[in-house]
Design an enzyme around this catalytic site. Sequence first.
Site, PDB file in Angstrom:
ATOM      1  N   ASP A 133     -16.492 -93.351  70.396  1.00 44.28           N
ATOM      2  CA  ASP A 133     -15.365 -92.810  71.153  1.00 44.28           C
ATOM      3  C   ASP A 133     -14.972 -93.825  72.223  1.00 44.28           C
ATOM      4  O   ASP A 133     -15.826 -94.551  72.736  1.00 44.28           O
ATOM      5  CB  ASP A 133     -15.762 -91.478  71.796  1.00 44.28           C
ATOM      6  CG  ASP A 133     -14.600 -90.824  72.514  1.00 44.28           C
ATOM      7  OD1 ASP A 133     -13.478 -90.870  71.980  1.00 44.28           O
ATOM      8  OD2 ASP A 133     -14.809 -90.275  73.605  1.00 44.28           O
ATOM      9  N   LYS A 134     -13.694 -93.900  72.540  1.00 45.23           N
ATOM     10  CA  LYS A 134     -13.236 -94.894  73.521  1.00 45.23           C
ATOM     11  C   LYS A 134     -13.588 -94.474  74.947  1.00 45.23           C
ATOM     12  O   LYS A 134     -14.350 -95.143  75.631  1.00 45.23           O
ATOM     13  CB  LYS A 134     -11.723 -95.117  73.406  1.00 45.23           C
ATOM     14  CG  LYS A 134     -11.182 -96.104  74.469  1.00 45.23           C
ATOM     15  CD  LYS A 134      -9.717 -96.410  74.254  1.00 45.23           C
ATOM     16  CE  LYS A 134      -8.817 -95.259  74.647  1.00 45.23           C
ATOM     17  NZ  LYS A 134      -8.792 -94.992  76.120  1.00 45.23           N
TER      18      LYS A 134
END
Length: 218
Positions: free
Chosen positions: A54-55
């Site tokens: 996930d960013k």
Amino acid sequence: KSLVLLVIACPCALVISTPVTIVSGLAAAARRGILIKGGVYLEEGRKLAWLALDKTGTITHGKPAQTDFKALGGIDPEVARCLAASLASRSDHPVSHAIAVAAEADGIMLREVTNFSALAGRGATGLIGGRVYRLGNFRLMTENGFSAPSLVNRIDALERQGKSVVLLTDDIQPLALFGVADTIKESSREAIADLHRLGVRTMMLTGDNQHTAEAIAR
């Protein structure tokens, strides 16, 4: 030490050492914030070909800060920030939080919001002083018919800098544009390089816009 003694004292050290090793591996991972469902999944780790990250909050710090602000449509800038922060303060999204924090730091007072509603993947809406206001991404704006070329160009310029763009509108026109940026963790580049050296390929997952995703990925 007690586990070492148990392994040595067991009639078959190999048999007892296997579950002890697995439990130790799960515990060591948990101490580092990695939750593995069980021993079978720990052992399957050697087969990993891809890892999805996930960013926000994983590759980045997850603490975005407001970097840009532009009032639109002739509205008073302080009024625009007040309206946006009033909506943003009701949201739990990190990008909204950045707008609320910036307004608070500048001493901007909030106004009461009624009929507040979070719009998944797009933003939020609510009534302030009996009027409908929306705070969200470009997707929310296009859904409501706001996609003038001049506005699109401004958004595109900010996104190419790796920033997330948030717009404030009423039912008639866009009222303000905000740029929000997150910073990449110092350890992210090294960790991803280590994974690549192990032969594990990586991909980034994000609900952000394409330009920002590409800038962070680079």
